[in-house]
Design a protein around this motif. Structure first.
Motif, mmCIF file in Angstrom:
data_model
loop_
_atom_site.group_PDB
_atom_site.id
_atom_site.type_symbol
_atom_site.label_atom_id
_atom_site.label_comp_id
_atom_site.label_asym_id
_atom_site.label_seq_id
_atom_site.Cartn_x
_atom_site.Cartn_y
_atom_site.Cartn_z
ATOM 1 N N ASP A 70 62.841 34.319 13.211
ATOM 2 C CA ASP A 70 63.448 35.286 14.111
ATOM 3 C C ASP A 70 62.802 36.618 13.751
ATOM 4 O OD1 ASP A 70 65.013 36.713 15.849
ATOM 5 O OD2 ASP A 70 66.841 36.573 14.663
ATOM 6 N N ILE A 71 61.762 36.979 14.476
ATOM 7 C CA ILE A 71 60.981 38.179 14.193
ATOM 8 C C ILE A 71 61.121 39.125 15.372
ATOM 9 C CG2 ILE A 71 58.666 39.082 13.752
ATOM 10 C CD1 ILE A 71 58.026 36.387 12.403
ATOM 11 N N GLU A 72 61.603 40.343 15.099
ATOM 12 C CA GLU A 72 61.870 41.325 16.149
ATOM 13 C C GLU A 72 60.620 41.784 16.875
ATOM 14 O OE1 GLU A 72 63.823 44.771 14.616
ATOM 15 O OE2 GLU A 72 65.762 43.797 14.479
ATOM 16 N N ASN A 73 59.597 42.145 16.126
ATOM 17 C CA ASN A 73 58.421 42.783 16.698
ATOM 18 C C ASN A 73 57.495 41.771 17.363
ATOM 19 O OD1 ASN A 73 55.449 43.774 16.345
ATOM 20 N ND2 ASN A 73 56.768 45.590 16.453
ATOM 21 N N ASN A 74 57.156 42.039 18.628
ATOM 22 C CA ASN A 74 56.309 41.118 19.397
ATOM 23 C C ASN A 74 54.952 40.903 18.741
ATOM 24 O OD1 ASN A 74 58.287 40.867 21.297
ATOM 25 N ND2 ASN A 74 57.388 42.325 22.722
ATOM 26 N N LYS A 75 54.338 41.976 18.235
ATOM 27 C CA LYS A 75 53.000 41.862 17.666
ATOM 28 C C LYS A 75 53.017 40.997 16.404
ATOM 29 C CE LYS A 75 48.976 44.576 17.421
ATOM 30 N NZ LYS A 75 48.428 45.817 17.865
ATOM 31 N N VAL A 76 53.967 41.247 15.523
ATOM 32 C CA VAL A 76 54.067 40.453 14.295
ATOM 33 C C VAL A 76 54.405 39.013 14.647
ATOM 34 C CG1 VAL A 76 55.338 40.138 12.135
ATOM 35 C CG2 VAL A 76 54.722 42.442 12.893
ATOM 36 N N ARG A 77 55.326 38.811 15.572
ATOM 37 C CA ARG A 77 55.714 37.461 15.989
ATOM 38 C C ARG A 77 54.505 36.701 16.535
ATOM 39 N NH1 ARG A 77 59.856 38.868 18.867
ATOM 40 N NH2 ARG A 77 58.713 39.040 20.812
ATOM 41 N N ARG A 78 53.696 37.358 17.347
ATOM 42 C CA ARG A 78 52.511 36.728 17.921
ATOM 43 C C ARG A 78 51.496 36.382 16.828
ATOM 44 N NH1 ARG A 78 51.244 40.612 20.937
ATOM 45 N NH2 ARG A 78 52.767 40.122 22.510
ATOM 46 N N LEU A 79 51.304 37.295 15.867
ATOM 47 C CA LEU A 79 50.369 37.037 14.765
ATOM 48 C C LEU A 79 50.833 35.854 13.915
ATOM 49 C CD1 LEU A 79 49.557 40.681 13.610
ATOM 50 C CD2 LEU A 79 48.000 39.082 14.745
ATOM 51 N N VAL A 80 52.127 35.788 13.637
ATOM 52 C CA VAL A 80 52.666 34.678 12.844
ATOM 53 C C VAL A 80 52.489 33.360 13.602
ATOM 54 C CG1 VAL A 80 54.786 33.672 11.898
ATOM 55 C CG2 VAL A 80 54.244 36.071 11.468
ATOM 56 N N ALA A 81 52.769 33.364 14.904
ATOM 57 C CA ALA A 81 52.617 32.142 15.705
ATOM 58 C C ALA A 81 51.166 31.664 15.695
ATOM 59 C CB ALA A 81 53.098 32.374 17.130
ATOM 60 N N LYS A 82 50.229 32.591 15.875
ATOM 61 C CA LYS A 82 48.813 32.214 15.863
ATOM 62 C C LYS A 82 48.402 31.687 14.489
ATOM 63 C CE LYS A 82 47.206 35.196 19.568
ATOM 64 N NZ LYS A 82 46.333 36.323 19.930
ATOM 65 N N TYR A 83 48.909 32.310 13.433
ATOM 66 C CA TYR A 83 48.608 31.853 12.075
ATOM 67 C C TYR A 83 49.105 30.421 11.873
ATOM 68 C CZ TYR A 83 49.191 31.180 7.071
ATOM 69 O OH TYR A 83 49.168 30.650 5.807
ATOM 70 N N LEU A 84 50.356 30.150 12.275
ATOM 71 C CA LEU A 84 50.917 28.809 12.096
ATOM 72 C C LEU A 84 50.129 27.769 12.891
ATOM 73 C CD1 LEU A 84 54.733 29.650 12.124
ATOM 74 C CD2 LEU A 84 53.318 29.007 10.158
ATOM 75 N N GLU A 85 49.723 28.114 14.110
ATOM 76 C CA GLU A 85 48.929 27.180 14.911
ATOM 77 C C GLU A 85 47.583 26.909 14.241
ATOM 78 O OE1 GLU A 85 49.014 29.146 18.712
ATOM 79 O OE2 GLU A 85 50.869 28.111 19.299
ATOM 80 N N LYS A 86 46.955 27.945 13.667
ATOM 81 C CA LYS A 86 45.679 27.753 12.969
ATOM 82 C C LYS A 86 45.850 26.871 11.735
ATOM 83 C CE LYS A 86 43.267 31.948 14.327
ATOM 84 N NZ LYS A 86 42.758 33.255 13.875
ATOM 85 N N GLN A 87 47.031 26.877 11.143
ATOM 86 C CA GLN A 87 47.297 26.054 9.963
ATOM 87 C C GLN A 87 47.631 24.611 10.328
ATOM 88 O OE1 GLN A 87 46.754 27.115 6.796
ATOM 89 N NE2 GLN A 87 45.970 28.897 7.887
ATOM 90 N N GLY A 88 47.644 24.290 11.622
ATOM 91 C CA GLY A 88 47.892 22.918 12.057
ATOM 92 C C GLY A 88 49.334 22.639 12.423
#
Length: 160
Positions: A70-88
């Motif tokens: 549950d991440i408030e900031n759109n930019k941080v949330r998007r970066l975390v989502a992309k990171y998790l997808e890159k990790q498989g």
């Protein structure tokens, strides 16, 4: 004159750059959708989840994990989502991911997420849950017309 090569930042470096630029969790953010915010169609997500949950055990060091945030900031949330997808990780819902990995990779992901959460003042939460197959089989889904038992225990069909 040729352009210098573009520097690739890892997730922690991106968050540090945001912090250095004066980013705080209280900054107003737009809610526009950008590339990467869209979920794959439900049948595709179910197929990926089935692939993970039905894999035969490789080693006792491998496990399924749910990562929820549950991440408030759109930019941080998007970066975390992309990171998790890159990790498989497989995106189950907008803020829920599933991964089948060994403890080493899980620890790497967990440590990175801890560093991200500590990088700036926020009220965010990130939850990592180990998920064994028996727990996955006991899940119930409310709201969507998806039978969770078909995901974790597909029926056996014999054609004659």
């Amino acid at each position: 004159m040729a352009k210098p090569p573009k520097k690739v930042f890892d997730l922690k470096e991106k968050i540090e750059k945001l912090k250095a630029a004066g980013f705080t969790s209280g900054n107003p953010q737009t809610t526009r959708k950008k590339d990467g915010d869209e979920l794959a169609p439900l049948p595709d997500r179910i197929r990926l989840i089935l692939g993970i949950l039905q894999q035969s055990p490789k080693k006792s060091t491998h496990m399924n994990y749910l990562i929820m945030y549950d991440i408030e900031n759109n930019k941080v949330r998007r970066l975390v989502a992309k990171y998790l997808e890159k990790q498989g990780c497989v995106r189950v819902q907008k803020s829920i991911f599933l991964i089948h990995s060994d403890h080493k990779k899980y620890d790497e992901i967990r440590e990175t997420l801890v560093d991200i959460n500590d990088a700036y003042d926020n009220n965010d939460s990130i939850i990592l849950v180990p998920l064994n197959i028996s727990d996955a089989r006991s899940m119930k889904l409310i709201g969507k017309n998806v039978d969770i038992s078909r995901i974790v225990d597909p029926p056996n069909t014999v054609f004659l």
